[in-house]
Design a protein around this motif. Sequence first.
Motif, PDB file in Angstrom:
ATOM      1  N   PHE A  38     -64.962 -59.285 -73.772  1.00  0.00           N
ATOM      2  CA  PHE A  38     -66.199 -59.113 -74.539  1.00  0.00           C
ATOM      3  C   PHE A  38     -66.994 -57.967 -73.912  1.00  0.00           C
ATOM      4  CE2 PHE A  38     -65.083 -63.582 -75.268  1.00  0.00           C
ATOM      5  CZ  PHE A  38     -65.132 -63.631 -76.665  1.00  0.00           C
ATOM      6  N   ASN A  39     -66.550 -56.756 -74.181  1.00  0.00           N
ATOM      7  CA  ASN A  39     -67.144 -55.594 -73.526  1.00  0.00           C
ATOM      8  C   ASN A  39     -68.330 -55.011 -74.284  1.00  0.00           C
ATOM      9  OD1 ASN A  39     -65.348 -55.455 -71.302  1.00  0.00           O
ATOM     10  ND2 ASN A  39     -63.770 -54.641 -72.648  1.00  0.00           N
ATOM     11  N   THR A  40     -68.419 -55.329 -75.574  1.00  0.00           N
ATOM     12  CA  THR A  40     -69.529 -54.830 -76.377  1.00  0.00           C
ATOM     13  C   THR A  40     -70.567 -55.935 -76.532  1.00  0.00           C
ATOM     14  OG1 THR A  40     -68.091 -53.333 -77.611  1.00  0.00           O
ATOM     15  CG2 THR A  40     -70.211 -53.868 -78.615  1.00  0.00           C
ATOM     16  N   VAL A  41     -71.828 -55.593 -76.336  1.00  0.00           N
ATOM     17  CA  VAL A  41     -72.917 -56.565 -76.415  1.00  0.00           C
ATOM     18  C   VAL A  41     -73.963 -56.049 -77.401  1.00  0.00           C
ATOM     19  CG1 VAL A  41     -74.719 -57.793 -75.145  1.00  0.00           C
ATOM     20  CG2 VAL A  41     -72.529 -57.277 -74.024  1.00  0.00           C
ATOM     21  N   LEU A  42     -74.251 -56.833 -78.428  1.00  0.00           N
ATOM     22  CA  LEU A  42     -75.280 -56.495 -79.405  1.00  0.00           C
ATOM     23  C   LEU A  42     -76.496 -57.377 -79.160  1.00  0.00           C
ATOM     24  CD1 LEU A  42     -73.117 -56.334 -82.668  1.00  0.00           C
ATOM     25  CD2 LEU A  42     -73.821 -54.436 -81.207  1.00  0.00           C
ATOM     26  N   ILE A  43     -77.643 -56.764 -79.013  1.00  0.00           N
ATOM     27  CA  ILE A  43     -78.880 -57.511 -78.804  1.00  0.00           C
ATOM     28  C   ILE A  43     -79.794 -57.230 -79.995  1.00  0.00           C
ATOM     29  CG2 ILE A  43     -80.828 -57.940 -77.267  1.00  0.00           C
ATOM     30  CD1 ILE A  43     -79.164 -56.745 -74.991  1.00  0.00           C
ATOM     31  N   VAL A  44     -79.977 -58.232 -80.829  1.00  0.00           N
ATOM     32  CA  VAL A  44     -80.834 -58.097 -82.014  1.00  0.00           C
ATOM     33  C   VAL A  44     -82.246 -58.528 -81.624  1.00  0.00           C
ATOM     34  CG1 VAL A  44     -81.210 -58.772 -84.416  1.00  0.00           C
ATOM     35  CG2 VAL A  44     -78.871 -58.560 -83.532  1.00  0.00           C
ATOM     36  N   VAL A  45     -83.206 -57.647 -81.865  1.00  0.00           N
ATOM     37  CA  VAL A  45     -84.608 -57.904 -81.520  1.00  0.00           C
ATOM     38  C   VAL A  45     -85.467 -57.680 -82.762  1.00  0.00           C
ATOM     39  CG1 VAL A  45     -84.321 -57.273 -79.088  1.00  0.00           C
ATOM     40  CG2 VAL A  45     -84.908 -55.510 -80.759  1.00  0.00           C
ATOM     41  N   ASP A  46     -86.726 -58.104 -82.696  1.00  0.00           N
ATOM     42  CA  ASP A  46     -87.620 -57.907 -83.840  1.00  0.00           C
ATOM     43  C   ASP A  46     -87.719 -56.437 -84.216  1.00  0.00           C
ATOM     44  OD1 ASP A  46     -88.465 -60.588 -84.350  1.00  0.00           O
ATOM     45  OD2 ASP A  46     -89.635 -60.518 -82.511  1.00  0.00           O
ATOM     46  N   ASN A  47     -87.975 -55.607 -83.224  1.00  0.00           N
ATOM     47  CA  ASN A  47     -88.129 -54.173 -83.450  1.00  0.00           C
ATOM     48  C   ASN A  47     -87.792 -53.450 -82.152  1.00  0.00           C
ATOM     49  OD1 ASN A  47     -89.091 -51.504 -83.821  1.00  0.00           O
ATOM     50  ND2 ASN A  47     -90.612 -52.211 -85.307  1.00  0.00           N
ATOM     51  N   ILE A  48     -86.793 -52.601 -82.197  1.00  0.00           N
ATOM     52  CA  ILE A  48     -86.366 -51.953 -80.953  1.00  0.00           C
ATOM     53  C   ILE A  48     -87.467 -51.064 -80.365  1.00  0.00           C
ATOM     54  CG2 ILE A  48     -83.911 -52.009 -81.503  1.00  0.00           C
ATOM     55  CD1 ILE A  48     -84.086 -49.144 -82.417  1.00  0.00           C
ATOM     56  N   ASN A  49     -88.422 -50.666 -81.190  1.00  0.00           N
ATOM     57  CA  ASN A  49     -89.511 -49.821 -80.691  1.00  0.00           C
ATOM     58  C   ASN A  49     -90.529 -50.599 -79.858  1.00  0.00           C
ATOM     59  OD1 ASN A  49     -88.566 -47.438 -82.002  1.00  0.00           O
ATOM     60  ND2 ASN A  49     -89.371 -48.216 -83.934  1.00  0.00           N
ATOM     61  N   ASP A  50     -90.459 -51.940 -79.919  1.00  0.00           N
ATOM     62  CA  ASP A  50     -91.407 -52.767 -79.175  1.00  0.00           C
ATOM     63  C   ASP A  50     -90.851 -53.265 -77.838  1.00  0.00           C
ATOM     64  OD1 ASP A  50     -93.244 -52.501 -81.199  1.00  0.00           O
ATOM     65  OD2 ASP A  50     -92.652 -54.348 -82.222  1.00  0.00           O
ATOM     66  N   ILE A  51     -89.637 -52.863 -77.508  1.00  0.00           N
ATOM     67  CA  ILE A  51     -89.023 -53.329 -76.269  1.00  0.00           C
ATOM     68  C   ILE A  51     -89.708 -52.684 -75.067  1.00  0.00           C
ATOM     69  CG2 ILE A  51     -86.890 -53.444 -74.923  1.00  0.00           C
ATOM     70  CD1 ILE A  51     -85.351 -53.242 -77.535  1.00  0.00           C
ATOM     71  N   ASN A  52     -90.001 -53.498 -74.070  1.00  0.00           N
ATOM     72  CA  ASN A  52     -90.558 -52.989 -72.823  1.00  0.00           C
ATOM     73  C   ASN A  52     -89.537 -52.063 -72.156  1.00  0.00           C
ATOM     74  OD1 ASN A  52     -90.805 -53.217 -69.724  1.00  0.00           O
ATOM     75  ND2 ASN A  52     -92.794 -53.928 -70.455  1.00  0.00           N
ATOM     76  N   LYS A  53     -89.955 -50.847 -71.818  1.00  0.00           N
ATOM     77  CA  LYS A  53     -89.025 -49.851 -71.288  1.00  0.00           C
ATOM     78  C   LYS A  53     -88.355 -50.310 -70.002  1.00  0.00           C
ATOM     79  CE  LYS A  53     -88.553 -44.958 -70.099  1.00  0.00           C
ATOM     80  NZ  LYS A  53     -87.692 -45.244 -68.954  1.00  0.00           N
ATOM     81  N   SER A  54     -89.106 -50.983 -69.130  1.00  0.00           N
ATOM     82  CA  SER A  54     -88.525 -51.421 -67.865  1.00  0.00           C
ATOM     83  C   SER A  54     -87.423 -52.458 -68.094  1.00  0.00           C
ATOM     84  CB  SER A  54     -89.600 -51.995 -66.945  1.00  0.00           C
ATOM     85  OG  SER A  54     -90.209 -53.139 -67.520  1.00  0.00           O
TER      86      SER A  54
END
Length: 263
Positions: A38-54
């Motif tokens: 399982f080398n590929t990981v998909l992370i579905v979030v509300d909005n990728i623009n709201d992700i904390n950069k750190s």
Amino acid sequence: MSVNENHNGCIIFGVTKEYIFAVGNILIGMGLNKVSIFNTVLIVVDNINDINKSEYDAIKKIARRFNFRVLFISLTDLIPSNLDLNSGGLKKFVSVYTAMPLVKLFAPLFLKNNPHIKAVDSILWLDCDICVLKNFDDIVKGGNVCACLGSKISGALKFKEHFPYVTGNEIKPNGGVLLYKKEAFEFINFQDYFKDLEKILIQLSEDENILIEEVALTLLLKKWNITIDILCQEYNHGFFRIGKKQPILFHSVGKKSFGMILF
């Protein structure tokens, strides 16, 4: 049966931005236990623009450390725009659980080529409140759709008459660990399949059903004559006890910490 080393597996998560750190914990567990298919990981979030950069940078750093390919996807790029999450039971469901558990229902989209990744051999949904204790590559030895034991759908289905193709004795799986393989959908018309899913979700919403995503999955697979293969509870320890067997995946089932459930 040995695991095919060329098996191209993918893991998918659906998390709000507050729980991205939990995905990092799972990736570390996968890396330390040498999960390899399982080398590929998909992370579905509300909005990728709201992700904390750190946190974004931390996930990417973990991925580089263990040679995972991680992609972030916005929820709106996965769930159909005509599915109204603010209606009836769906609104109630989303208010309690968020829309993220619905991601597992649309995960088979990634078994065929799509704008995000090339088609994969299997896609595995994991709840983010899971701790990886052992290598779980062997999970692909099961059937074409695999999940851990839940309960009869009759206890969660409010109006069985709205779904005449079920008896009520069908087993509703626990939705924390769910594997789809491409063989199950090889001859499936995805347009019709997901149209049926939308109809089921809307009906369950109007019925104000509980556990909508698990019930919807059971109904949909039954309608399309796709069998759910039940995994051993080593893949979902914490929901059911497994005696003296050592767990592979430890599931806190919403508890605040893994230590709240005793081995």
